[in-house]
Design a protein around this motif. Structure first.
Motif, short mmCIF file in Angstrom:
data_model
loop_
_atom_site.label_atom_id
_atom_site.label_comp_id
_atom_site.label_asym_id
_atom_site.label_seq_id
_atom_site.Cartn_x
_atom_site.Cartn_y
_atom_site.Cartn_z
N SER A 15 0.85 -1.20 0.00
CA SER A 15 0.00 0.00 0.00
C SER A 15 0.88 1.24 0.00
CB SER A 15 -0.89 0.00 1.25
OG SER A 15 -1.46 1.27 1.46
N ASP A 16 0.38 2.32 -0.60
CA ASP A 16 1.16 3.56 -0.58
C ASP A 16 1.19 4.19 0.81
OD1 ASP A 16 -1.44 4.43 -0.42
OD2 ASP A 16 -1.37 5.69 -2.23
N GLN A 17 0.40 3.61 1.75
CA GLN A 17 0.40 4.08 3.14
C GLN A 17 1.37 3.28 4.01
OE1 GLN A 17 -1.53 6.72 4.17
NE2 GLN A 17 -2.10 6.94 2.02
N ALA A 18 2.05 2.30 3.42
CA ALA A 18 2.94 1.43 4.20
C ALA A 18 3.98 2.23 4.96
CB ALA A 18 3.63 0.43 3.26
N GLY A 19 4.14 1.89 6.22
CA GLY A 19 5.13 2.55 7.06
C GLY A 19 4.62 3.76 7.80
N CYS A 20 3.43 4.24 7.44
CA CYS A 20 2.89 5.45 8.07
C CYS A 20 2.63 5.27 9.57
CB CYS A 20 1.59 5.87 7.39
SG CYS A 20 1.83 6.55 5.75
N PHE A 21 2.39 4.03 9.98
CA PHE A 21 2.07 3.78 11.38
C PHE A 21 3.22 3.07 12.11
CE2 PHE A 21 -1.86 4.18 9.01
CZ PHE A 21 -2.50 5.17 9.74
N LYS A 22 4.44 3.28 11.58
CA LYS A 22 5.64 2.78 12.25
C LYS A 22 6.50 3.95 12.71
CE LYS A 22 5.97 -1.59 9.67
NZ LYS A 22 6.79 -2.35 8.71
#
Length: 279
Positions: A15-22
């Motif tokens: 997803s292009d949102q990957a890593g946003c919640f890390k």
């Protein structure tokens, strides 16, 4: 082979949102809670990955809902969007705790985070959730992820590669190396953005990457195999620099990741280790 295939599949569907919640604050929160509740290493990484995947699914659901309401009046859309964002914001800590609870159950460790423990912690933060709401939160995570919560973490990649290195005759003291790898994996999660920002600048040989370059680099940032190889390589360099070249050659043969990529990753990690320890 199974882990490599799984890693490639994950990267192909990223997803292009990957890593946003890390983000470091989130990861640190999870790590500290895992330590407080005496959970093992695998549970803390599992919790991070569960929360990440759950939150991305939620964002995707919001996007879908927003698109479906395109024909509605603009004011109603704004109100609906604001309501959904508020819902995510207001339940974030609850969902985070639920992910830790689920991870504790998956780790087969004797310290499972039960409802009483979780509620006591939430109450200490002035939340007034009930056991029923806690249970419903766990179910919400499970349903959103279609009950597919036993996901691999970088820790599994690190430990398997260490086993393969030992099997292939790369004789290094196992316990100190494993311990150092765990410390560096923690460090890599807690300083994730700065490490990968350095790595991107090395890769493109430019200190000001474009938005397109940053977007394309996302697959590198989410590559568990590269992270595991980089952590092992850096650990060996710190503990046994004389064996470093041999280990890098072994890792290259096992994973296909080039020696240059391994070298660049190790440099990026070491650069920030030195920076974090320099007065």
């Amino acid at each position: 082979i199974r882990l490599a295939t799984e890693n490639e599949q994950y990267l192909s569907e990223l997803s292009d949102q990957a890593g946003c919640f890390k983000e470091p604050q989130i990861v640190e929160f999870i790590f500290l809670l895992a330590e407080k509740w005496h959970l093992d290493q695998s549970a803390r990484y599992q919790a991070v990955e569960l929360l990440e995947r759950f939150m991305i699914k939620q964002v995707e659901q919001i996007r879908k809902s927003s698109r479906e309401n395109v024909e509605s009046r603009e004011q109603e859309q704004d109100s609906s969007w604001s309501s959904l964002k508020d819902q995510i914001y207001n339940t974030f800590v609850l969902r985070l705790v639920s992910c830790i609870q689920l991870a504790s159950k998956l780790s087969l460790h004797y310290n499972i985070v039960n409802s009483d423990t979780a509620l006591k912690f939430l109450q200490s933060l002035k939340y007034s959730y009930t056991k029923q709401e806690l249970l419903e939160s766990e179910l919400a995570v499970l349903r959103t992820l279609h009950f597919q919560i036993n996901v691999s973490t970088p820790l599994a990649y690190v430990e398997l590669l260490l086993e393969v290195l030992g099997h292939n005759g790369c004789l290094l003291p196992a316990k100190p190396l494993h311990r150092m790898c765990m410390q560096l994996l923690d460090f890599s999660y807690l300083t994730r953005d700065t490490i990968y920002d350095t790595l991107l600048k090395i890769a493109i040989e430019n200190s000001t990457p474009s938005k397109l370059q940053v977007a394309k680099f996302l697959t590198v940032k989410e590559d568990f195999m590269l992270l595991a190889v980089g952590v092992i390589s850096t650990s060996v360099f710190i503990l046994n620099p004389g064996h470093w070249k041999q280990v890098v050659e072994h890792l290259n043969c096992i994973t296909g990741i080039t020696s240059q990529s391994i070298l660049e990753f190790s440099y990026a990690v070491l650069k920030h280790i030195v920076g974090s320890t320099t007065p």
